[in-house]
Structures are given as structure tokens and as C-alpha cells.
Design an enzyme around this catalytic site. Structure first.
Site, PDB file in Angstrom:
ATOM      1  N   HIS A  80      21.690   4.705  74.817  1.00  0.00           N
ATOM      2  CA  HIS A  80      21.552   5.843  73.898  1.00  0.00           C
ATOM      3  C   HIS A  80      22.392   7.036  74.331  1.00  0.00           C
ATOM      4  CE1 HIS A  80      18.238   3.986  71.584  1.00  0.00           C
ATOM      5  NE2 HIS A  80      17.976   3.403  72.739  1.00  0.00           N
ATOM      6  N   HIS A  84      25.522   6.582  69.070  1.00  0.00           N
ATOM      7  CA  HIS A  84      24.891   5.266  69.186  1.00  0.00           C
ATOM      8  C   HIS A  84      24.052   4.926  67.954  1.00  0.00           C
ATOM      9  CE1 HIS A  84      21.730   8.065  70.488  1.00  0.00           C
ATOM     10  NE2 HIS A  84      20.870   7.154  70.038  1.00  0.00           N
ATOM     11  N   ASP A  86      20.434   3.191  66.791  1.00  0.00           N
ATOM     12  CA  ASP A  86      19.098   2.786  67.236  1.00  0.00           C
ATOM     13  C   ASP A  86      18.744   1.452  66.587  1.00  0.00           C
ATOM     14  OD1 ASP A  86      18.722   5.037  68.714  1.00  0.00           O
ATOM     15  OD2 ASP A  86      17.121   5.879  67.495  1.00  0.00           O
ATOM     16  N   HIS A  90      13.787  -0.278  69.352  1.00  0.00           N
ATOM     17  CA  HIS A  90      13.699   0.938  70.173  1.00  0.00           C
ATOM     18  C   HIS A  90      12.327   1.600  70.053  1.00  0.00           C
ATOM     19  CE1 HIS A  90      14.811   4.594  72.167  1.00  0.00           C
ATOM     20  NE2 HIS A  90      14.888   5.322  71.078  1.00  0.00           N
ATOM     21  N   GLU A 212      22.823   8.239  65.721  1.00  0.00           N
ATOM     22  CA  GLU A 212      22.559   9.548  66.315  1.00  0.00           C
ATOM     23  C   GLU A 212      23.717  10.016  67.184  1.00  0.00           C
ATOM     24  OE1 GLU A 212      17.692   9.082  66.625  1.00  0.00           O
ATOM     25  OE2 GLU A 212      18.939   8.407  68.303  1.00  0.00           O
TER      26      GLU A 212
END
Length: 248
Positions: A80, A84, A86, A90, A212
Site C-alpha cells: 500500500h 496502489h 486495494d 484487504h 488510492e
């Protein structure tokens, strides 16, 4: 489709003498010229990791300057760190890990919505709401991928102590408008200190992939082509990605 017909017509002209054909090839190269924006954060020792997470570290294991035949390096990092994706795994132990993510979600047209002015006021907004997105609904629905620029994490070497997050009404609104990927220039969809990760769960429930820590600093609002493929990590709860936008 007009571009396809134009290219086909120019290719047929290559049946003409060589000089004319050379001109056609130059024309085609200009037709395909495009501007690329790298919207990934640089992985380096200076990159601020999530508090308590594994920092990014690169080290040389072989160096030509020291007699080796090649330069060779190794890295350690959280998946992360930096820009990246998710995986649902996660935050959901029953969710798919990242190598099972359908890649078509991460390639295609995307709409960038610029809310930086709203979040730069003396009393910064705390929530990204559906009302913020509604003026761009037509473009968002047409592209099915949304990247939101908040401008609230401009220095990658300093981890933010507070970030704006999506409001509770956003996942359902995005689903209604056919969105299948949401990307933010922030390290999380939820509050930094969140334990429930309710926005992560709500987005997953709406069938929306999460990206993100984008860097949208130099990107204006509008529609772009988008590609950001997560690394194929078996059992991974996420994966770093090289994210780009381009226009032809």
C-alpha cells in the site's frame, strides 16, 4: 470510427510511390501523438508510509562500480505504499485477493473531477459528497471511472494527519451512475483512524474498485484515457501500480 477510417485511407495510399508513402507514415505518427500524465507517486526512501506500516526501501545488491557484471537491486515495502489498488481481501477476509482482480476495470476512459478549490479554503471541507459530483454526472456515467482531485496531500514525504473522505451517499450514487472504479489523491477512502473502513465496504458492495494515493497535481478536470494495472501478487491484499492518463 472516423479516426479508424482516416487511418485506413492513409494506409491504402501506401500503394502509391515510396515518397508519398513516407509522407503518409509521418502523418500517421502525428495522428498517434499523445500527451501522457504520470499520476503515480514516486516510490523512494522519502515517501511517507502509512503510520506503522512497512516503509519503502530499495538497496543495491550488485553494482557495476564495485565489479559486478550488472546493477541489481531489491526492495521491501508494504503493497500500500505509493499509488496502489486495494483488493477486497484487504478489508474482507472472504474477498478476492489482488491477482484475481479483473484488469478491464483498470484500463479505459476516466473522468477527473477537480475539487481542490473546495478543499483549500480556510475551513476545509471534510466530505466529498454526491452534490460535489452531480455537476459532472454526464461525464462520470459516460466513462465509468472517476478520479477525484482534492489537492490535500501535495507533499508525499509527509503523511497527512487528516484527510477528506467520501460521504455515506457517494457509493450508491456512483453505482447508480455506472461507476466501476474510484481513485483519490489520498491515502485512504476512510478516515486515517477508522477501524470499520465503512467506505471501503460500501464501495465493494457497490462493485467499485479502489485506487488510492494518486498524484493529480498537474492534471486538469476532464475526460482522459486511463491505465493503472496492479501487480499480480498471489494472495495480495493490494498492489502498487504505475498509473497514467493520456489524450490522443
Amino acid at each position: 470510427m472516423d479516426d479508424v477510417h482516416s487511418v485506413s485511407r492513409k494506409l491504402l495510399e501506401c500503394a502509391q510511390p515510396a515518397r508519398r508513402c513516407a509522407g503518409v507514415l509521418v502523418s500517421l505518427s502525428r495522428t498517434r501523438a499523445m500527451k501522457i500524465w504520470d499520476i503515480s507517486r514516486t516510490l523512494s526512501h522519502d515517501l511517507a508510509e502509512w503510520p506503522g506500516d512497512e516503509p519503502f526501501r530499495f538497496r543495491a545488491t550488485n553494482e557495476i562500480a564495485k565489479g559486478a557484471s550488472v546493477n541489481l537491486g531489491a526492495i521491501t515495502m508494504s503493497v500500500h505504499n505509493g499509488t496502489h489498488a486495494d483488493a477486497r481481501f484487504h478489508f474482507d477476509p472472504k474477498g478476492d485477493s489482488i491477482e484475481k482482480a479483473p484488469l478491464d476495470i483498470y484500463v479505459g476512459r476516466a473522468t477527473v473531477v477537480d475539487l481542490a478549490q473546495s478543499f483549500a479554503r480556510s475551513k476545509p471541507k471534510h466530505l466529498i459528497t454526491a452534490e460535489d459530483l452531480k455537476p459532472h454526472a454526464e461525464d462520470i456515467a459516460a466513462t465509468s471511472r472517476l478520479l477525484v482531485k482534492t489537492g490535500r496531500w501535495s507533499d508525499s514525504t509527509v503523511f497527512p494527519d487528516q484527510i477528506p473522505v467520501i460521504a455515506a451517499d457517494v457509493p450508491a450514487w456512483l453505482q447508480k451512475n455506472g461507476v466501476k472504479l474510484l481513485g483519490l489523491d489520498l491515502p485512504s477512502m476512510d478516515e486515517i483512524d477508522s477501524k470499520s473502513l465503512q467506505n471501503h465496504h460500501a464501495l465493494a458492495g457497490a462493485g467499485i474498485a479502489i485506487v488510492e494515493s494518486l498524484d493529480l497535481t498537474d492534471v486538469a478536470a476532464g475526460i482522459y484515457n486511463f491505465a493503472a494495472l496492479p501487480l499480480k501478487i498471489a494472495g495480495g491484499d493490494g498492489a502498487p501500480m504505475r498509473a497514467i492518463l493520456w489524450r490522443e
